[in-house]
Design a protein around this motif. Sequence first.
Motif, mmCIF file in Angstrom:
data_model
loop_
_atom_site.group_PDB
_atom_site.id
_atom_site.type_symbol
_atom_site.label_atom_id
_atom_site.label_comp_id
_atom_site.label_asym_id
_atom_site.label_seq_id
_atom_site.Cartn_x
_atom_site.Cartn_y
_atom_site.Cartn_z
ATOM 1 N N ARG A 1 -0.883 4.209 -4.354
ATOM 2 C CA ARG A 1 -0.184 3.261 -5.245
ATOM 3 C C ARG A 1 1.263 3.002 -4.811
ATOM 4 O O ARG A 1 2.185 3.017 -5.627
ATOM 5 N N LEU A 2 1.451 2.793 -3.519
ATOM 6 C CA LEU A 2 2.812 2.541 -3.015
ATOM 7 C C LEU A 2 3.154 1.055 -2.996
ATOM 8 O O LEU A 2 4.319 0.687 -2.855
ATOM 9 N N GLY A 3 2.102 0.223 -3.099
ATOM 10 C CA GLY A 3 2.334 -1.219 -3.026
ATOM 11 C C GLY A 3 1.111 -1.884 -2.424
ATOM 12 O O GLY A 3 0.072 -1.230 -2.241
ATOM 13 N N PRO A 4 1.241 -3.177 -2.071
ATOM 14 C CA PRO A 4 0.091 -3.893 -1.509
ATOM 15 C C PRO A 4 -0.429 -3.189 -0.258
ATOM 16 O O PRO A 4 0.371 -2.785 0.595
ATOM 17 N N VAL A 5 -1.742 -3.049 -0.172
ATOM 18 C CA VAL A 5 -2.345 -2.372 0.983
ATOM 19 C C VAL A 5 -2.856 -3.421 1.965
ATOM 20 O O VAL A 5 -3.547 -4.360 1.574
ATOM 21 N N VAL A 6 -2.470 -3.265 3.239
ATOM 22 C CA VAL A 6 -2.977 -4.136 4.293
ATOM 23 C C VAL A 6 -4.127 -3.380 4.963
ATOM 24 O O VAL A 6 -4.027 -2.178 5.209
ATOM 25 N N GLU A 7 -5.203 -4.105 5.263
ATOM 26 C CA GLU A 7 -6.436 -3.456 5.715
ATOM 27 C C GLU A 7 -6.290 -2.738 7.053
ATOM 28 O O GLU A 7 -6.905 -1.718 7.289
ATOM 29 N N SER A 8 -5.483 -3.311 7.963
ATOM 30 C CA SER A 8 -5.364 -2.686 9.284
ATOM 31 C C SER A 8 -3.952 -2.888 9.829
ATOM 32 O O SER A 8 -3.225 -3.799 9.398
ATOM 33 N N TYR A 9 -3.591 -2.067 10.822
ATOM 34 C CA TYR A 9 -2.288 -2.193 11.478
ATOM 35 C C TYR A 9 -2.178 -3.543 12.181
ATOM 36 O O TYR A 9 -1.151 -4.214 12.127
#
Length: 382
Positions: A48-56
Amino acid sequence: MTREIGELRAGVVGTGFIGAVHVEALRRLGVEVIGVVGSSPERARAKRLGPVVESYEQLLADERVDVVHLTTPNQLHYPQVKQAIDAGKHVVCEKPLAVISDQSAELLRLAVERGVVHCTNFNIRFYPQVQQARALVLGGELGAVWNVHGGYLQDWLLLPTDWNWRLEPEKGGGLRAVGDIGSHWLDLVQFVSGLRVESLLADLATTIPVRRRPAGEVETFAAAEDIEREDAAMTTEDMAHVLLRFEGGARGSLVVSQVSAGRKNSLRFQVDGSKGALAWDSERNEELWRGYRGRPNETLLRDPALFAPEAAPRTTLPAGHAEGFAETFKELYRAVYSAVAEGGPPVVNPDYPTFADGHWENVLGDAVALSNRERRWVEVTS
Ligand SMILES: NC(=O)c1ccc[n+]([C@@H]2O[C@H](COP(=O)([O-])OP(=O)(O)OC[C@H]3O[C@@H](n4cnc5c(N)ncnc54)[C@H](O)[C@@H]3O)[C@@H](O)[C@H]2O)c1
């Protein structure tokens, strides 16, 4: 083109102990964290740190991202920093920049060639009293510096059942206590004294030769009881003693340990000079001790009003309202993002630690390993 820090955007890779500290510091500066990337999207979402991006790769392809922060296990820094530079991103990389100096040299070269802002996360430089100590030493208040000594002690790997990826060389690198925390101490005392280490003699020790490794993954400082375990032979050091010679002739010594009971995160240094001394302890970071021969010693409590002009802008809260670890990240990023806002790295004397400093720590680490292996003094050359 000059922008405001608040217009800049970041992506943070790694969502463990220190990734969360990066995200929080960026938000306090008004930098938008576009996304975080974890070892899997599910694990990152759980934080729950913020929006999650699926990959680097997806994060790097996002043109809104100005700066990429790498807070992953050490062995991933080299390939991930390379990818970030290749994508034209400015980069903040946690220490150690790489696990061997050939890799850190390449990262420094690539960052300079591409013209991106590059920072190795030696945040401890940004404790206000460390900035004050540097201003005093460089301002000549201590006279000629002839002795720089201290240590970095922790106890979180004291027991054979204590486990973390740092104990596995394929994730943490071949130097452990020295690479993990000794690197902070060495960077710090060279920053405060303005003197580079020229040669060293190192003695490393593995106090717990076999540890009990949990069958699954364990994050840094996580409690892990009642889990299945297996024997794991240790190849990296729990402890190190290092004698130092600095340019100009000053001498020094350092003890590093991750197995010193009661010391949670104790980085201490003392600088002795011909006119006086000073000492600082990270567990009492608001205080700076000054030692004198002909009059009573002093303890300065952090106070922007009493600080040198170089140190005062690095602290925000009024005296008596304690600042700490988290603020060092905020102030470091204020310096880094100011450079990004200006459009690129300053031509001379960046006021934040760069890949050049990260590379120098890798060079010192190589010298420590060589000295220990061959049981002799080693000249440090980049
Ligand atoms: N500057 C400091 O004071 C400081 C303090 C602690 C750690 N560190 C450094 O920060 C780094 C991380 O340490 P930590 O203590 O936070 O470790 P940690 O184990 O708590 O966190 C590491 C994170 O990286 C994630 N990860 C692993 N592989 C990944 C991948 N391929 N892609 C994306 N994420 C991945 C893990 O899931 C985990 O969330 C290390 O290099 C360490 O030396 C610096």
